[in-house]
Design an enzyme around this catalytic site. Structure first.
Site, PDB file in Angstrom:
ATOM      1  N   LYS A 146       0.809  -1.228   0.113  1.00  0.00           N
ATOM      2  CA  LYS A 146      -0.062  -0.012   0.022  1.00  0.00           C
ATOM      3  C   LYS A 146       0.915   1.320   0.019  1.00  0.00           C
ATOM      4  CE  LYS A 146      -4.566   0.602   0.326  1.00  0.00           C
ATOM      5  NZ  LYS A 146      -5.543  -0.402  -0.298  1.00  0.00           N
TER       6      LYS A 146
HETATM    7  N1  GLU Z   1      -7.057  -0.239  -3.208  1.00  0.00           N
HETATM    8  C1  GLU Z   1      -7.921  -1.139  -3.400  1.00  0.00           C
HETATM    9  C2  GLU Z   1      -7.886  -2.259  -2.301  1.00  0.00           C
HETATM   10  O1  GLU Z   1      -7.802  -1.823  -1.172  1.00  0.00           O
HETATM   11  C3  GLU Z   1      -7.486  -2.120  -4.835  1.00  0.00           C
HETATM   12  C4  GLU Z   1      -5.907  -2.607  -4.787  1.00  0.00           C
HETATM   13  C5  GLU Z   1      -5.608  -2.982  -5.972  1.00  0.00           C
HETATM   14  O2  GLU Z   1      -6.370  -3.275  -7.055  1.00  0.00           O
HETATM   15  O3  GLU Z   1      -4.313  -3.372  -6.122  1.00  0.00           O
HETATM   16  O4  GLU Z   1      -8.110  -3.437  -2.312  1.00  0.00           O
END
Ligand code: GLU
Length: 437
Positions: free
Chosen positions: A127
């Site tokens: 993240k």
């Molecule tokens: N931000 C989204 C999540 O928390 C998607 C992450 C992604 O598609 O890599 O799952």
């Protein structure tokens, strides 16, 4: 020195080394407590358990950012945390938010690891975040900050390394700038460096709606378990952005009555069901829901306590705590947001017999279609929207039922069962790969 006292000494040193972790914040503690509780139930190998409690890599950057007036230069902080490198490249969104910090990003990266493992995707969790209020930025400022942040983390991302995606405060346009900045440095187009891209530059059909679609699929399956048909349910959705908006529209399309929705400023309630087409038309003219004539205004905290069958938080973390968990009036809670429920609330909801479909399953549709996007990009072979949606539903239903059967077999909540499923897959992979050196 006896081996026992040597072990004690090492133990003490380890405790000292870990007494001040840089990422130790309430959100990180929530993620670790969930891991700890689950590891105990699973009887997880202590060494693997320990490895999963901290991220493998955490990058903190600070960089200058020039406002449009060309006078002010601010120092902005950014993060990219890669929790687990065992399973393949790391994967997870980037959020722009003025409160984002290393602990929050670390917790979210851990949740991404479990999420990907539950869905059987070949990724570890990551993240990222930039500590800035995106609403305070002009479009040119947003672009400048995105390009500079990308160049700050350029060495740690890449299609085989770590693949960002949208999260709170970022979208397909931000992904396009990340892709472009990365590609300019490489000298050729590298669409696989991010997912959640617009279709024109290699995005996938169905990605925009994927998180909401997955959450609704989970609501249907969990509803079945409770004898609750989504089509006959009253639904409240917190958040009306990409995820919440899709959730509300899909629920409505399946026949549900959407009685409550909200945005950052507050919510709307209409016991006979909101007219969502009317809401969308209102939002095209007015930025916020407030003032919409065909519903009563409620605050975001009142919204969560409205009478309904299914409550779907689709906004931000830490919304359901011991302050309001006893006041919730739903039968089913489907976590489309990341981390909306804390540990105390989880216990209260459990004792009240409210079923919770946890975030790491309920919102895994987003990263699942991100995986499809990545695969399509690598193969230069693109699928139809129907193919994407059908495959998403197949994977999420399978994951849901695997989790449900663990919950039934072990007599644990869906959250614990989901954590067991994810952690088990990761532990098996770690055992297979062994230790270097
Ligand atoms: N931000 C989204 C999540 O928390 C998607 C992450 C992604 O598609 O890599 O799952």
């Amino acid at each position: 020195m006896t081996s026992e006292s040597r072990r004690d000494e090492i133990g003490e040193r380890v405790v000292r080394a870990k007494s001040k972790l840089e990422w130790d914040t309430p959100m990180y503690q929530l993620a670790v407590s969930q891991l700890d509780q689950t590891a105990e139930i699973m009887n997880l190998d202590a060494n693997i358990w320990e490895r999963l409690r901290t991220p493998q890599r955490a990058h903190v950057v600070s960089f200058p950012f020039r406002r449009d007036d060309y006078d002010t230069v601010e120092t902005v902080f950014g993060y990219r945390v890669q929790h687990l490198l065992t399973m393949g490249p790391t994967k997870g969104g980037i959020r722009y938010d003025e409160d984002v910090n290393l602990g929050e990003v670390t917790a979210l990266a851990m949740w991404m690891s479990w999420k990907c493992a539950i869905m059987g995707l070949p990724f570890g969790g990551a993240k990222g975040g930039v500590r800035i209020d995106p609403n305070s930025l002009s479009l040119t400022e947003l672009q400048r900050i995105t390009r500079r942040f990308t160049s700050e983390i350029i060495e740690v991302i890449g299609p085989d390394r770590d693949i960002p995606a949208p999260d709170l405060g970022t979208d397909g346009q931000v992904m396009s700038w990340i892709m472009d900045t990365y590609s300019q440095q490489k000298g050729y187009a590298v669409p696989g460096v991010v997912t959640g891209k617009p279709i024109e530059i290699g995005g996938s059909e169905g990605r925009l709606e994927a998180t909401g679609r997955g959450a609704i699929a989970c609501a249907v399956e969990a509803g079945r378990r409770l004898g609750l048909s989504l089509g006959e349910s009253a639904v409240v959705v917190q958040g009306y952005g990409e995820v919440g908006g899709t959730v509300a529209r899909l629920a409505r399309a399946l026949g549900a009555k959407v009685v409550g929705i909200s945005d950052v400023k507050g919510g709307l309630y209409n016991a006979s069901g909101l007219n969502l087409a009317g809401v969308d038309a209102w939002l095209r003219e007015n930025r916020f829901l407030s003032g919409f004539p065909d519903g009563d205004g409620v605050t975001n905290s009142e919204l969560l306590e409205l009478p309904c069958d299914i409550l779907i938080p689709a906004a931000i973390q830490n919304q359901i705590t011991k302050r309001n968990a006893s006041a919730l009036q739903c039968h089913l809670l489907v976590e489309a947001a990341n981390g909306p429920t804390d540990l105390d609330a989880d216990a209260i909801l459990d004792s009240r017999g409210i079923t919770v479909v946890p975030d790491i399953l309920a919102n895994a549709g987003g990263v699942t279609v991100s995986y499809f996007e990545w695969v399509q990009g690598l193969q230069q072979f693109f699928w139809t929207e129907k193919e994407v949606n059908d495959r998403l539903i197949e994977l999420i239903q399978r994951a849901y039922h695997e989790v449900e059967s663990i919950a039934d077999r072990r007599g644990v909540s869906l959250r614990t069962a989901a954590l067991i499923r994810g952690i088990e897959r990761i532990a098996d992979a770690k055992r297979r790969r062994g230790l270097f050196p």
